[in-house]
Design an enzyme around this catalytic site. Structure first.
Site: not given
Ligand code: DGL
Length: 269
Positions: A10-11, A42, A73, A75, A152, A184, A186
């Site tokens: 993931d990001s 991301y 992720c 995204t 984050e 997402c 997160h």
């Molecule tokens: N966890 C990522 C997602 O599911 C976050 C993407 C991001 O870094 O913006 O989209």
């Protein structure tokens, strides 16, 4: 039997929501996790950049001889998955399919809310797949670009998190959805606060949890389970500050990961 590792990325912290569920449902698996903390977020970047980052992440995980890669992720799953899924000689699983599968089964009134990063919402990935299952379903979307930086920075259930939740979710709450896709990975870290805001009648669909359910089924069907774990069963890599990730990752996973996190120069891959 297949005792190779599962690669998950993931990001940043968000993909740990998938790792936590995979640890529970598949305890005999060894996992390698990459969080691209040096390049998070991301979701506000161009499709070209998201694709480039996704390729870096997959190439890095492939250096560990993984049996499967999970794009934890929303995204990258929405924007890059169509391009990368046949590019590599390893099976790649994203979060969108499993999440939609759960959402269309959960809804009773056919009104589904979808929240995600700008990249995910712009891609239309969740809506498209929902309509494929059932064209009569109604969807209501909202991009929530500030949720990822909140998470984050450890704002899981703080006054500032609650303020942002109200700001982003007020419209969706007013249109009588009974199911909300946390599009997402997160966002499940904000689940308690989101759940309280939306009310107990709204089901929250967690992509990390659903991808773990999907993986278990895939392993059952394909004889892919492991039966012996590595000495270092769980390994974590990040592209920036190790300490910050250890601290927040340990809180979220409810187990200390200090000493298990290393830094990698992801641009090299
Ligand atoms: N966890 C990522 C997602 O599911 C976050 C993407 C991001 O870094 O913006 O989209």
């Amino acid at each position: 039997m297949d005792n190779r590792r599962i690669g998950v990325f993931d990001s940043g912290l968000g993909g740990l929501t998938a790792v936590k569920q995979i640890m529970k449902s598949l305890p005999n698996e060894s996992i390698i996790y990459f969080g691209d903390t040096g390049r998070v977020p991301y979701g506000t970047r161009s499709n070209e950049t998201i694709l480039k980052y996704t390729r870096n992440d997959i190439r890095f995980l492939k250096t560990f001889d993984v049996k499967m890669i999970v794009i934890a992720c929303g995204t990258a799953s929405s924007v890059a998955m169509p391009a990368v899924k046949n590019e590599f000689d390893v099976p790649i699983v994203g979060v969108v399919d499993a999440t939609v599968y759960a959402a269309v089964r959960a809804t009773r009134n056919g009104r589904i809310g979808i929240i995600g990063t700008p990249g995910t919402i712009k891609s239309g990935s969740y809506e498209r797949l929902i309509r494929k299952y059932d064209p009569s379903m109604q969807t209501f979307t909202r991009a929530c670009p500030l949720f990822v930086p909140l998470v984050e920075n450890g704002h899981f259930d703080t006054p500032v998190a609650r303020l942002m939740i109200e700001e982003y979710l007020a419209e969706i709450r007013d249109v009588d959805v009974d199911t909300l896709i946390l599009g997402c990975t997160h966002y499940p870290l904000l689940k308690k606060a989101i759940g309280e805001y939306m009310g107990e009648d709204v089901r929250l669909i967690d992509p990390g949890k659903e991808v773990a359910v999907y993986l278990k089924k895939k392993f059952d069907d394909g004889g892919l389970h492991g039966d012996k774990v590595d000495k270092d069963q769980y390994m974590y890599f990040v592209s920036d500050n190790v300490e910050g990730f250890e601290e927040l990752g340990s809180i979220f996973l409810e187990t200390k990961i200090n000493g298990q996190v290393s830094k990698v120069d992801i641009e090299k891959y």
